[in-house]
Design an enzyme around this catalytic site. Structure first.
Site, PDB file in Angstrom:
ATOM      1  N   HIS A 176     -45.115  81.878 -48.823  1.00 50.98           N
ATOM      2  CA  HIS A 176     -44.885  81.692 -47.434  1.00 50.98           C
ATOM      3  C   HIS A 176     -45.680  80.826 -46.727  1.00 50.98           C
ATOM      4  CE1 HIS A 176     -43.238  86.105 -47.635  1.00 50.98           C
ATOM      5  NE2 HIS A 176     -42.470  85.467 -48.216  1.00 50.98           N
ATOM      6  N   SER A 196     -44.982  96.162 -48.681  1.00 49.58           N
ATOM      7  CA  SER A 196     -43.804  97.279 -48.364  1.00 49.58           C
ATOM      8  C   SER A 196     -42.508  96.961 -49.228  1.00 49.58           C
ATOM      9  CB  SER A 196     -43.567  97.116 -46.732  1.00 49.58           C
ATOM     10  OG  SER A 196     -43.058  96.132 -46.543  1.00 49.58           O
TER      11      SER A 196
HETATM   12  C1  BV8 Z   1     -34.957  83.218 -46.034  1.00 50.96           C
HETATM   13  C2  BV8 Z   1     -45.131  83.921 -43.161  1.00 50.96           C
HETATM   14  C3  BV8 Z   1     -32.989  82.052 -46.536  1.00 50.96           C
HETATM   15  C4  BV8 Z   1     -45.284  83.709 -41.604  1.00 50.96           C
HETATM   16  C5  BV8 Z   1     -43.710  85.588 -43.587  1.00 50.96           C
HETATM   17  C6  BV8 Z   1     -31.215  87.641 -40.855  1.00 50.96           C
HETATM   18  C7  BV8 Z   1     -31.772  86.343 -40.534  1.00 50.96           C
HETATM   19  C8  BV8 Z   1     -32.564  85.412 -41.176  1.00 50.96           C
HETATM   20  C9  BV8 Z   1     -33.101  85.860 -42.424  1.00 50.96           C
HETATM   21  C10 BV8 Z   1     -32.795  87.383 -42.662  1.00 50.96           C
HETATM   22  C11 BV8 Z   1     -32.160  88.019 -41.796  1.00 50.96           C
HETATM   23  N1  BV8 Z   1     -32.220  89.461 -42.561  1.00 50.96           N
HETATM   24  C12 BV8 Z   1     -32.979  89.308 -43.464  1.00 50.96           C
HETATM   25  C13 BV8 Z   1     -33.397  88.003 -43.913  1.00 50.96           C
HETATM   26  C14 BV8 Z   1     -34.160  87.900 -44.715  1.00 50.96           C
HETATM   27  C15 BV8 Z   1     -35.561  87.625 -44.271  1.00 50.96           C
HETATM   28  C16 BV8 Z   1     -36.157  88.886 -44.358  1.00 50.96           C
HETATM   29  O1  BV8 Z   1     -36.579  89.320 -45.481  1.00 50.96           O
HETATM   30  N2  BV8 Z   1     -36.190  89.838 -43.370  1.00 50.96           N
HETATM   31  C17 BV8 Z   1     -36.768  90.990 -43.556  1.00 50.96           C
HETATM   32  C18 BV8 Z   1     -37.629  91.558 -42.371  1.00 50.96           C
HETATM   33  C19 BV8 Z   1     -35.618  92.107 -43.626  1.00 50.96           C
HETATM   34  N3  BV8 Z   1     -36.338  86.798 -44.831  1.00 50.96           N
HETATM   35  C20 BV8 Z   1     -36.375  85.431 -44.701  1.00 50.96           C
HETATM   36  O2  BV8 Z   1     -35.993  85.109 -43.500  1.00 50.96           O
HETATM   37  C21 BV8 Z   1     -37.087  84.538 -45.525  1.00 50.96           C
HETATM   38  N4  BV8 Z   1     -36.142  83.212 -45.790  1.00 50.96           N
HETATM   39  O3  BV8 Z   1     -34.524  84.494 -46.284  1.00 50.96           O
HETATM   40  O4  BV8 Z   1     -34.373  82.101 -46.292  1.00 50.96           O
HETATM   41  C22 BV8 Z   1     -32.344  82.411 -45.331  1.00 50.96           C
HETATM   42  C23 BV8 Z   1     -32.177  81.454 -44.131  1.00 50.96           C
HETATM   43  C24 BV8 Z   1     -31.526  81.494 -43.278  1.00 50.96           C
HETATM   44  C25 BV8 Z   1     -30.786  82.482 -42.954  1.00 50.96           C
HETATM   45  C26 BV8 Z   1     -30.746  83.644 -43.928  1.00 50.96           C
HETATM   46  C27 BV8 Z   1     -31.435  83.433 -45.157  1.00 50.96           C
HETATM   47  C28 BV8 Z   1     -38.227  84.013 -45.122  1.00 50.96           C
HETATM   48  C29 BV8 Z   1     -39.353  85.408 -45.119  1.00 50.96           C
HETATM   49  C30 BV8 Z   1     -40.772  84.712 -44.956  1.00 50.96           C
HETATM   50  C31 BV8 Z   1     -41.327  85.539 -43.436  1.00 50.96           C
HETATM   51  N5  BV8 Z   1     -42.621  84.898 -43.439  1.00 50.96           N
HETATM   52  N6  BV8 Z   1     -45.141  85.115 -43.523  1.00 50.96           N
HETATM   53  C32 BV8 Z   1     -46.723  84.470 -41.066  1.00 50.96           C
HETATM   54  O5  BV8 Z   1     -47.181  85.179 -41.983  1.00 50.96           O
HETATM   55  O6  BV8 Z   1     -46.669  84.653 -39.868  1.00 50.96           O
HETATM   56  S1  BV8 Z   1     -43.317  87.014 -44.125  1.00 50.96           S
HETATM   57  C33 BV8 Z   1     -44.678  88.448 -43.344  1.00 50.96           C
HETATM   58  O7  BV8 Z   1     -44.285  89.791 -43.906  1.00 50.96           O
HETATM   59  C34 BV8 Z   1     -46.093  88.123 -44.097  1.00 50.96           C
HETATM   60  O8  BV8 Z   1     -46.083  87.193 -45.025  1.00 50.96           O
HETATM   61  C35 BV8 Z   1     -46.128  89.524 -45.164  1.00 50.96           C
HETATM   62  O9  BV8 Z   1     -46.954  89.301 -46.415  1.00 50.96           O
HETATM   63  C36 BV8 Z   1     -44.917  89.654 -45.206  1.00 50.96           C
HETATM   64  C37 BV8 Z   1     -44.099  91.045 -45.710  1.00 50.96           C
HETATM   65  O10 BV8 Z   1     -44.645  92.010 -45.298  1.00 50.96           O
HETATM   66  P1  BV8 Z   1     -45.866  92.854 -46.634  1.00 50.96           P
HETATM   67  O11 BV8 Z   1     -46.732  91.715 -47.168  1.00 50.96           O
HETATM   68  O12 BV8 Z   1     -45.034  93.514 -47.301  1.00 50.96           O
HETATM   69  O13 BV8 Z   1     -46.586  93.748 -45.353  1.00 50.96           O
HETATM   70  P2  BV8 Z   1     -46.279  94.627 -44.718  1.00 50.96           P
HETATM   71  O14 BV8 Z   1     -47.186  94.881 -43.602  1.00 50.96           O
HETATM   72  O15 BV8 Z   1     -44.816  95.057 -44.632  1.00 50.96           O
HETATM   73  O16 BV8 Z   1     -46.689  96.030 -45.712  1.00 50.96           O
HETATM   74  C38 BV8 Z   1     -48.030  96.029 -46.119  1.00 50.96           C
HETATM   75  C39 BV8 Z   1     -48.073  96.993 -47.213  1.00 50.96           C
HETATM   76  O17 BV8 Z   1     -49.449  97.183 -47.517  1.00 50.96           O
HETATM   77  C40 BV8 Z   1     -47.785  98.532 -46.794  1.00 50.96           C
HETATM   78  O18 BV8 Z   1     -46.835  98.917 -47.952  1.00 50.96           O
HETATM   79  C41 BV8 Z   1     -49.079  99.282 -47.005  1.00 50.96           C
HETATM   80  O19 BV8 Z   1     -48.828 100.609 -47.159  1.00 50.96           O
HETATM   81  C42 BV8 Z   1     -49.999  98.660 -47.790  1.00 50.96           C
HETATM   82  N7  BV8 Z   1     -51.191  98.754 -47.647  1.00 50.96           N
HETATM   83  C43 BV8 Z   1     -51.844  98.822 -46.178  1.00 50.96           C
HETATM   84  N8  BV8 Z   1     -53.432  99.004 -46.890  1.00 50.96           N
HETATM   85  C44 BV8 Z   1     -53.524  98.748 -48.011  1.00 50.96           C
HETATM   86  C45 BV8 Z   1     -52.312  98.670 -48.634  1.00 50.96           C
HETATM   87  N9  BV8 Z   1     -52.047  98.217 -49.896  1.00 50.96           N
HETATM   88  C46 BV8 Z   1     -53.180  98.163 -50.672  1.00 50.96           C
HETATM   89  N10 BV8 Z   1     -54.319  98.300 -50.213  1.00 50.96           N
HETATM   90  C47 BV8 Z   1     -54.574  98.763 -49.022  1.00 50.96           C
HETATM   91  N11 BV8 Z   1     -55.815  98.729 -48.584  1.00 50.96           N
END
Ligand code: BV8
Length: 246
Positions: free
Chosen positions: A120, A194
């Site tokens: 990303h 997640s």
């Molecule tokens: C794409 C950079 C093709 C920015 C990030 C509708 C329209 C358009 C797209 C979509 C749509 N519906 C779905 C999509 C696809 C979309 C998507 O996935 N949406 C999700 C919400 C469903 N994806 C995209 O858009 C991607 N591109 O698909 O292109 C396309 C193009 C056009 C139209 C359609 C498709 C691009 C996705 C990239 C987004 N950018 N980051 C920034 O950071 O500002 S993602 C962002 O979330 C971060 O990078 C982060 O890393 C990431 C994911 O979250 P996680 O890393 O998993 O973090 P999270 O908070 O969720 O979880 C933390 C975990 O850690 C938890 O499980 C917790 O229990 C655990 N934890 C906590 N403490 C600890 C721990 N683990 C270990 N030790 C600890 N101490």
């Protein structure tokens, strides 16, 4: 728990090609909030999935710029934690290790990992809306405007963080290399994600030959894929795993 730690240690010891897939959780113990937990203070009223989009930026460039400058400040004050350090140590101990991270904070490289694929992008890197890339904060020095304007002669387009926003495609070369590494690995270690954001969350499904391990205090969308699931924080679990490795 100790026998699970030993199981993970034994699987990692024998790994020929290891992929470590990480998310925001690996940086939590460095003091960087994860994406889904409530945003801190000032940002509590904003939805990161709305801010981390081109539409969000175009609608309110200063708000989104300031949000990333706030997060950049957190990252620059942060240090890699024992989880990052343990993953860097795995690269020194094992024949082939690739880190594939969803994080934009650059902490894996600061911890010493050399083979890091940043799916990303990176919050320290900037580009303009006309895709003049590889801009750093130093290139933008002296500009009062927020966001700054592109310094390329005659450009003046708005500058934005060089990260992949929701709705934007990932870099094809980075994604292709991540898919290839996932398909080739015999062990995939999933830490701190997640498993919600695509296409990152599909990489474990590419790892068809791999034994899959997950380390996360909570179950995720990927836990069902794991042969071993270690329920705990990465900064505590990973050092114990390395201590148990042969
Ligand atoms: C794409 C950079 C093709 C920015 C990030 C509708 C329209 C358009 C797209 C979509 C749509 N519906 C779905 C999509 C696809 C979309 C998507 O996935 N949406 C999700 C919400 C469903 N994806 C995209 O858009 C991607 N591109 O698909 O292109 C396309 C193009 C056009 C139209 C359609 C498709 C691009 C996705 C990239 C987004 N950018 N980051 C920034 O950071 O500002 S993602 C962002 O979330 C971060 O990078 C982060 O890393 C990431 C994911 O979250 P996680 O890393 O998993 O973090 P999270 O908070 O969720 O979880 C933390 C975990 O850690 C938890 O499980 C917790 O229990 C655990 N934890 C906590 N403490 C600890 C721990 N683990 C270990 N030790 C600890 N101490």
């Amino acid at each position: 728990m100790q026998d699970l730690i030993q199981q993970v240690a034994d699987i990692l010891t024998d790994a020929q090609r290891l992929v470590v897939l990480t998310g925001a959780g690996i940086s939590k113990e460095s003091g960087i909030p994860t994406f889904r937990e409530a945003q801190q203070g000032l940002w509590a009223r904003h939805d990161p999935q709305r801010l981390a989009t081109l539409q969000g930026f175009l609608a309110n460039p200063k708000l989104v710029w300031d949000w990333y400058q706030f997060r950049l400040g957190l990252v620059e004050q942060a240090q890699p934690n024992p989880g990052h350090t343990a993953i860097a140590e795995l690269e020194r101990r094992l024949p082939h290790v690739a880190v594939i991270t969803q994080n934009v904070d650059g902490l894996h490289a600061r911890a010493g990992s050399r083979q890091v694929l940043e799916l990303h992008g990176n919050i320290h890197r900037f580009k303009c809306l006309r895709n003049h890339s590889n801009l750093s904060m130093a290139d933008l020095a002296g500009q009062e405007a927020t966001p700054p304007l592109c310094p390329h002669p005659g450009c003046q387009a708005l500058v934005r963080p060089d990260v992949v926003w929701f709705g934007e495609n990932l870099s094809y070369s980075v994604l292709n290399r991540a898919v290839a590494a996932s398909e080739a690995c015999d062990v995939m270690l999933i830490v701190g994600t997640s498993g919600v954001v695509q296409p990152a969350a599909s990489l474990p499904y590419n790892a068809r030959r791999a034994r899959i391990i997950e380390i996360n205090p909570e179950e995720s969308e990927l836990t069902d894929l794991a042969q071993v699931y270690l329920a705990g924080p990465a900064g505590e679990m990973l050092p114990q795993v390395l201590a148990a490795m042969r």
